[in-house]
Design a protein around this motif. Structure first.
Motif, PDB file in Angstrom:
ATOM      1  N   ALA A  38       0.835  -1.194   0.000  1.00  0.00           N
ATOM      2  CA  ALA A  38       0.000   0.000   0.000  1.00  0.00           C
ATOM      3  C   ALA A  38       0.867   1.240   0.000  1.00  0.00           C
ATOM      4  O   ALA A  38       1.934   1.260   0.618  1.00  0.00           O
ATOM      5  CB  ALA A  38      -0.917   0.005   1.221  1.00  0.00           C
ATOM      6  N   SER A  39       0.415   2.252  -0.691  1.00  0.00           N
ATOM      7  CA  SER A  39       1.096   3.542  -0.692  1.00  0.00           C
ATOM      8  C   SER A  39       0.055   4.643  -0.545  1.00  0.00           C
ATOM      9  O   SER A  39      -1.127   4.435  -0.824  1.00  0.00           O
ATOM     10  CB  SER A  39       1.900   3.741  -1.982  1.00  0.00           C
ATOM     11  OG  SER A  39       1.033   3.694  -3.109  1.00  0.00           O
ATOM     12  N   GLY A  40       0.519   5.781  -0.074  1.00  0.00           N
ATOM     13  CA  GLY A  40      -0.394   6.916   0.076  1.00  0.00           C
ATOM     14  C   GLY A  40      -1.263   6.846   1.305  1.00  0.00           C
ATOM     15  O   GLY A  40      -2.265   7.572   1.394  1.00  0.00           O
ATOM     16  N   THR A  41      -0.899   5.981   2.244  1.00  0.00           N
ATOM     17  CA  THR A  41      -1.732   5.855   3.444  1.00  0.00           C
ATOM     18  C   THR A  41      -1.444   6.936   4.478  1.00  0.00           C
ATOM     19  O   THR A  41      -2.264   7.170   5.367  1.00  0.00           O
ATOM     20  CB  THR A  41      -1.508   4.491   4.104  1.00  0.00           C
ATOM     21  OG1 THR A  41      -0.111   4.362   4.419  1.00  0.00           O
ATOM     22  CG2 THR A  41      -1.923   3.359   3.195  1.00  0.00           C
ATOM     23  N   GLY A  42      -0.275   7.555   4.374  1.00  0.00           N
ATOM     24  CA  GLY A  42       0.133   8.461   5.427  1.00  0.00           C
ATOM     25  C   GLY A  42       0.720   7.673   6.590  1.00  0.00           C
ATOM     26  O   GLY A  42       0.879   6.454   6.539  1.00  0.00           O
ATOM     27  N   THR A  43       1.022   8.395   7.645  1.00  0.00           N
ATOM     28  CA  THR A  43       1.684   7.763   8.785  1.00  0.00           C
ATOM     29  C   THR A  43       0.725   6.948   9.636  1.00  0.00           C
ATOM     30  O   THR A  43       1.055   5.870  10.114  1.00  0.00           O
ATOM     31  CB  THR A  43       2.342   8.841   9.665  1.00  0.00           C
ATOM     32  OG1 THR A  43       3.244   9.615   8.864  1.00  0.00           O
ATOM     33  CG2 THR A  43       3.103   8.205  10.813  1.00  0.00           C
ATOM     34  N   PHE A  44      -0.475   7.459   9.836  1.00  0.00           N
ATOM     35  CA  PHE A  44      -1.421   6.798  10.724  1.00  0.00           C
ATOM     36  C   PHE A  44      -2.523   6.153   9.890  1.00  0.00           C
ATOM     37  O   PHE A  44      -3.303   6.841   9.225  1.00  0.00           O
ATOM     38  CB  PHE A  44      -2.027   7.796  11.705  1.00  0.00           C
ATOM     39  CG  PHE A  44      -1.006   8.438  12.594  1.00  0.00           C
ATOM     40  CD1 PHE A  44      -0.578   9.744  12.351  1.00  0.00           C
ATOM     41  CD2 PHE A  44      -0.437   7.755  13.648  1.00  0.00           C
ATOM     42  CE1 PHE A  44       0.380  10.339  13.145  1.00  0.00           C
ATOM     43  CE2 PHE A  44       0.519   8.344  14.454  1.00  0.00           C
ATOM     44  CZ  PHE A  44       0.926   9.636  14.205  1.00  0.00           C
ATOM     45  N   ARG A  58      -4.902   2.145   9.557  1.00  0.00           N
ATOM     46  CA  ARG A  58      -5.193   0.830  10.095  1.00  0.00           C
ATOM     47  C   ARG A  58      -5.770  -0.043   8.990  1.00  0.00           C
ATOM     48  O   ARG A  58      -6.649   0.372   8.245  1.00  0.00           O
ATOM     49  CB  ARG A  58      -6.201   0.922  11.241  1.00  0.00           C
ATOM     50  CG  ARG A  58      -6.539  -0.418  11.893  1.00  0.00           C
ATOM     51  CD  ARG A  58      -7.516  -0.260  13.032  1.00  0.00           C
ATOM     52  NE  ARG A  58      -8.830   0.121  12.548  1.00  0.00           N
ATOM     53  CZ  ARG A  58      -9.425   1.266  12.877  1.00  0.00           C
ATOM     54  NH1 ARG A  58      -8.819   2.146  13.658  1.00  0.00           N
ATOM     55  NH2 ARG A  58     -10.641   1.544  12.412  1.00  0.00           N
ATOM     56  N   ILE A  59      -5.236  -1.261   8.907  1.00  0.00           N
ATOM     57  CA  ILE A  59      -5.750  -2.231   7.951  1.00  0.00           C
ATOM     58  C   ILE A  59      -6.862  -3.002   8.640  1.00  0.00           C
ATOM     59  O   ILE A  59      -6.615  -3.700   9.625  1.00  0.00           O
ATOM     60  CB  ILE A  59      -4.654  -3.197   7.476  1.00  0.00           C
ATOM     61  CG1 ILE A  59      -3.444  -2.438   6.949  1.00  0.00           C
ATOM     62  CG2 ILE A  59      -5.217  -4.153   6.435  1.00  0.00           C
ATOM     63  CD1 ILE A  59      -3.720  -1.594   5.729  1.00  0.00           C
ATOM     64  N   ASN A  60      -8.067  -2.882   8.149  1.00  0.00           N
ATOM     65  CA  ASN A  60      -9.191  -3.594   8.769  1.00  0.00           C
ATOM     66  C   ASN A  60      -9.287  -5.028   8.259  1.00  0.00           C
ATOM     67  O   ASN A  60      -9.349  -5.968   9.028  1.00  0.00           O
ATOM     68  CB  ASN A  60     -10.509  -2.860   8.491  1.00  0.00           C
ATOM     69  CG  ASN A  60     -10.568  -1.523   9.190  1.00  0.00           C
ATOM     70  OD1 ASN A  60     -10.091  -1.367  10.312  1.00  0.00           O
ATOM     71  ND2 ASN A  60     -11.135  -0.524   8.525  1.00  0.00           N
ATOM     72  N   THR A  61      -9.323  -5.172   6.969  1.00  0.00           N
ATOM     73  CA  THR A  61      -9.409  -6.503   6.357  1.00  0.00           C
ATOM     74  C   THR A  61      -8.583  -6.514   5.078  1.00  0.00           C
ATOM     75  O   THR A  61      -8.407  -5.480   4.427  1.00  0.00           O
ATOM     76  CB  THR A  61     -10.853  -6.886   5.986  1.00  0.00           C
ATOM     77  OG1 THR A  61     -11.346  -5.956   5.018  1.00  0.00           O
ATOM     78  CG2 THR A  61     -11.763  -6.879   7.199  1.00  0.00           C
ATOM     79  N   VAL A  62      -8.072  -7.676   4.745  1.00  0.00           N
ATOM     80  CA  VAL A  62      -7.377  -7.864   3.475  1.00  0.00           C
ATOM     81  C   VAL A  62      -7.904  -9.145   2.841  1.00  0.00           C
ATOM     82  O   VAL A  62      -8.098 -10.147   3.532  1.00  0.00           O
ATOM     83  CB  VAL A  62      -5.855  -7.984   3.651  1.00  0.00           C
ATOM     84  CG1 VAL A  62      -5.189  -8.103   2.280  1.00  0.00           C
ATOM     85  CG2 VAL A  62      -5.300  -6.785   4.405  1.00  0.00           C
ATOM     86  N   SER A  63      -8.142  -9.087   1.564  1.00  0.00           N
ATOM     87  CA  SER A  63      -8.608 -10.268   0.844  1.00  0.00           C
ATOM     88  C   SER A  63      -7.832 -10.401  -0.455  1.00  0.00           C
ATOM     89  O   SER A  63      -7.373  -9.412  -1.024  1.00  0.00           O
ATOM     90  CB  SER A  63     -10.102 -10.150   0.511  1.00  0.00           C
ATOM     91  OG  SER A  63     -10.881  -9.983   1.683  1.00  0.00           O
ATOM     92  N   TRP A  64      -7.699 -11.633  -0.880  1.00  0.00           N
ATOM     93  CA  TRP A  64      -7.106 -11.925  -2.184  1.00  0.00           C
ATOM     94  C   TRP A  64      -8.176 -12.556  -3.056  1.00  0.00           C
ATOM     95  O   TRP A  64      -8.915 -13.446  -2.621  1.00  0.00           O
ATOM     96  CB  TRP A  64      -5.925 -12.870  -2.041  1.00  0.00           C
ATOM     97  CG  TRP A  64      -4.713 -12.229  -1.471  1.00  0.00           C
ATOM     98  CD1 TRP A  64      -4.374 -12.125  -0.157  1.00  0.00           C
ATOM     99  CD2 TRP A  64      -3.662 -11.604  -2.195  1.00  0.00           C
ATOM    100  NE1 TRP A  64      -3.182 -11.471  -0.020  1.00  0.00           N
ATOM    101  CE2 TRP A  64      -2.715 -11.137  -1.261  1.00  0.00           C
ATOM    102  CE3 TRP A  64      -3.410 -11.390  -3.555  1.00  0.00           C
ATOM    103  CZ2 TRP A  64      -1.543 -10.473  -1.628  1.00  0.00           C
ATOM    104  CZ3 TRP A  64      -2.252 -10.733  -3.915  1.00  0.00           C
ATOM    105  CH2 TRP A  64      -1.336 -10.283  -2.973  1.00  0.00           C
TER     106      TRP A  64
END
Length: 121
Positions: free
Chosen positions: A23-29, A31-37
């Motif tokens: 991921a890019s462009g998230t900034g410093t703070f 949170r990843i809630n869910t990830v799916s493939w």
């Protein structure tokens, strides 16, 4: 926020690959809630392969026991998909999807560009 799936390639049946979702462009703070493939083969609908949320994992029937999904906090990597015992039918473009919270946007789902996985006999 942009996601990118990588790590695809050409592998023989029975082989292994590990895909990464960054991921890019998230900034410093954030949170990843869910990830799916997901994956999509030519002529087929997009299929859920694996998901992880709060440490709990789920897998599609066709990949259970062969694929493993991990959360990853190494720099910008948000998830890894370890694929073992690959079969011809695993050939597809693989995509990652993440629900990411940022102070600016709240919780938003993002799709990454796919990575091609080709399994040959």
């Amino acid at each position: 926020v942009q996601l990118q799936a990588s790590g695809g390639g050409l592998v023989q049946t029975g082989g292994s690959l590990t895909l990464s979702c960054t991921a890019s462009g998230t900034g410093t703070f954030f949170r990843i809630n869910t990830v799916s493939w997901y994956r999509q083969a030519p002529g087929d609908q997009r299929e859920l392969v694996a998901g992880i949320s709060g440490g709990r994992t789920s897998y599609g029937t066709s990949v259970k026991g062969r694929f493993s999904i991990f959360e990853d906090s190494d720099e910008n990597t948000v998830s890894l998909l370890q694929m073992n015992s690959l079969k011809l039918e695993d050939t597809a473009v693989y995509y990652c999807h993440a629900n990411i919270w940022t102070p600016a946007m709240g919780s938003v789902g993002h799709w990454g560009q796919g990575t091609q996985v080709t399994v040959s006999s």
